[in-house]
Design a protein around this motif. Structure first.
Motif, PDB file in Angstrom:
ATOM      1  N   ARG A 136       0.805  -1.226   0.000  1.00  0.00           N
ATOM      2  CA  ARG A 136       0.000   0.000   0.000  1.00  0.00           C
ATOM      3  C   ARG A 136       0.838   1.276   0.000  1.00  0.00           C
ATOM      4  NH1 ARG A 136      -4.926  -1.859   0.668  1.00  0.00           N
ATOM      5  NH2 ARG A 136      -5.357  -3.551   2.085  1.00  0.00           N
ATOM      6  N   PHE A 137       2.032   1.213   0.574  1.00  0.00           N
ATOM      7  CA  PHE A 137       2.834   2.416   0.775  1.00  0.00           C
ATOM      8  C   PHE A 137       4.202   2.278   0.128  1.00  0.00           C
ATOM      9  CE2 PHE A 137      -0.039   1.940   4.421  1.00  0.00           C
ATOM     10  CZ  PHE A 137      -0.772   3.111   4.290  1.00  0.00           C
ATOM     11  N   PHE A 138       4.768   3.404  -0.311  1.00  0.00           N
ATOM     12  CA  PHE A 138       6.075   3.394  -0.949  1.00  0.00           C
ATOM     13  C   PHE A 138       6.759   4.752  -0.757  1.00  0.00           C
ATOM     14  CE2 PHE A 138       3.070   5.022  -3.996  1.00  0.00           C
ATOM     15  CZ  PHE A 138       3.757   5.987  -4.715  1.00  0.00           C
ATOM     16  N   ARG A 139       8.032   4.763  -1.066  1.00  0.00           N
ATOM     17  CA  ARG A 139       8.817   5.993  -1.016  1.00  0.00           C
ATOM     18  C   ARG A 139       8.763   6.620  -2.411  1.00  0.00           C
ATOM     19  NH1 ARG A 139      15.273   6.804  -0.050  1.00  0.00           N
ATOM     20  NH2 ARG A 139      15.092   9.015   0.459  1.00  0.00           N
ATOM     21  N   PRO A 140       8.095   7.764  -2.559  1.00  0.00           N
ATOM     22  CA  PRO A 140       7.929   8.343  -3.895  1.00  0.00           C
ATOM     23  C   PRO A 140       9.215   8.997  -4.405  1.00  0.00           C
ATOM     24  CG  PRO A 140       6.897   9.746  -2.251  1.00  0.00           C
ATOM     25  CD  PRO A 140       7.376   8.512  -1.531  1.00  0.00           C
ATOM     26  N   TRP A 153       8.325  12.275   2.418  1.00  0.00           N
ATOM     27  CA  TRP A 153       6.981  12.156   1.871  1.00  0.00           C
ATOM     28  C   TRP A 153       6.614  10.691   1.692  1.00  0.00           C
ATOM     29  CZ3 TRP A 153       3.728  15.856  -1.131  1.00  0.00           C
ATOM     30  CH2 TRP A 153       3.945  17.181  -0.714  1.00  0.00           C
ATOM     31  N   LEU A 154       5.329  10.418   1.767  1.00  0.00           N
ATOM     32  CA  LEU A 154       4.806   9.066   1.711  1.00  0.00           C
ATOM     33  C   LEU A 154       4.015   8.864   0.423  1.00  0.00           C
ATOM     34  CD1 LEU A 154       4.157   6.365   3.195  1.00  0.00           C
ATOM     35  CD2 LEU A 154       2.152   7.540   4.144  1.00  0.00           C
ATOM     36  N   GLY A 155       4.271   7.776  -0.272  1.00  0.00           N
ATOM     37  CA  GLY A 155       3.463   7.385  -1.413  1.00  0.00           C
ATOM     38  C   GLY A 155       2.408   6.388  -0.974  1.00  0.00           C
ATOM     39  N   VAL A 156       1.185   6.578  -1.463  1.00  0.00           N
ATOM     40  CA  VAL A 156       0.066   5.694  -1.125  1.00  0.00           C
ATOM     41  C   VAL A 156      -0.558   5.201  -2.426  1.00  0.00           C
ATOM     42  CG1 VAL A 156      -2.120   5.465   0.106  1.00  0.00           C
ATOM     43  CG2 VAL A 156      -0.389   7.096   0.941  1.00  0.00           C
ATOM     44  N   HIS A 157      -0.533   3.896  -2.649  1.00  0.00           N
ATOM     45  CA  HIS A 157      -1.157   3.334  -3.842  1.00  0.00           C
ATOM     46  C   HIS A 157      -2.669   3.453  -3.727  1.00  0.00           C
ATOM     47  CE1 HIS A 157       2.464   1.807  -5.644  1.00  0.00           C
ATOM     48  NE2 HIS A 157       2.796   1.173  -4.528  1.00  0.00           N
ATOM     49  N   TYR A 211      11.615  11.844  -6.027  1.00  0.00           N
ATOM     50  CA  TYR A 211      11.788  13.292  -5.871  1.00  0.00           C
ATOM     51  C   TYR A 211      11.546  13.802  -4.457  1.00  0.00           C
ATOM     52  CZ  TYR A 211      11.520  12.927 -10.920  1.00  0.00           C
ATOM     53  OH  TYR A 211      11.719  12.554 -12.213  1.00  0.00           O
ATOM     54  N   VAL A 212      10.487  13.379  -3.800  1.00  0.00           N
ATOM     55  CA  VAL A 212      10.163  13.909  -2.478  1.00  0.00           C
ATOM     56  C   VAL A 212      10.304  12.867  -1.370  1.00  0.00           C
ATOM     57  CG1 VAL A 212       8.668  15.758  -3.310  1.00  0.00           C
ATOM     58  CG2 VAL A 212       7.696  13.488  -2.894  1.00  0.00           C
ATOM     59  N   GLY A 213      10.528  11.613  -1.743  1.00  0.00           N
ATOM     60  CA  GLY A 213      10.668  10.549  -0.749  1.00  0.00           C
ATOM     61  C   GLY A 213      11.835  10.764   0.184  1.00  0.00           C
ATOM     62  N   HIS A 214      12.910  11.344  -0.320  1.00  0.00           N
ATOM     63  CA  HIS A 214      14.080  11.587   0.536  1.00  0.00           C
ATOM     64  C   HIS A 214      13.792  12.639   1.602  1.00  0.00           C
ATOM     65  CE1 HIS A 214      14.481  14.890  -2.334  1.00  0.00           C
ATOM     66  NE2 HIS A 214      15.232  15.497  -1.428  1.00  0.00           N
ATOM     67  N   ARG A 215      12.710  13.405   1.424  1.00  0.00           N
ATOM     68  CA  ARG A 215      12.299  14.393   2.437  1.00  0.00           C
ATOM     69  C   ARG A 215      11.233  13.830   3.366  1.00  0.00           C
ATOM     70  NH1 ARG A 215      10.741  19.746  -0.465  1.00  0.00           N
ATOM     71  NH2 ARG A 215       9.570  18.271  -1.726  1.00  0.00           N
TER      72      ARG A 215
END
Length: 120
Positions: free
Chosen positions: A71-75, A83-87, A77-81
């Motif tokens: 469900r979740f991933f490191r997006p 931010w959370l990716g949500v499928h 460009y902004v993941g290193h800051r």
């Protein structure tokens, strides 16, 4: 009643005080008080998945990506800051996503808008 995941996400974001939607990098994005972005749609932006990217408090991204990588991933460009990716192309826990959207908003919203949200 919103019918698509993108419409449901839009509804969660626009329900927050002072939220504005405008495009950013070709995707719908939501800004607190018109200034700082707290969420963006990623409609097959860097892969073939539908997702959103959210500002997240320290440690949350790592925790969720580790415990629920479906469900979740490191997006990009902004993941290193943090931010959370949500499928959004899997079964979405909408109450949980609403909490994540609100937490993202709180991270960037001015104090007056956070206070308005607390009064609601």
């Amino acid at each position: 009643m919103p019918t698509t995941p993108a419409e449901r996400l839009r509804g969660l974001c626009l329900a927050l005080p002072g939220c504005e939607e405008r495009p950013s990098h070709g995707e719908a994005a939501w800004f607190a008080g018109g200034r700082r972005m707290f969420a963006t749609l990623a409609d097959r932006h860097h892969d073939d998945r539908l997702a959103c990217w959210l500002a997240a408090p320290p440690g949350l991204q790592e925790h969720l990506v580790t415990t629920d990588p479906e469900r979740f991933f490191r997006p990009p460009y902004v993941g290193h800051r943090g931010w959370l990716g949500v499928h959004l192309d899997v079964e979405v826990d909408w109450p949980h996503l609403a909490d994540l959207v609100a937490a993202a908003y709180r991270l960037v919203a001015p104090a007056g808008l956070r206070a308005e949200l607390d009064r609601r």
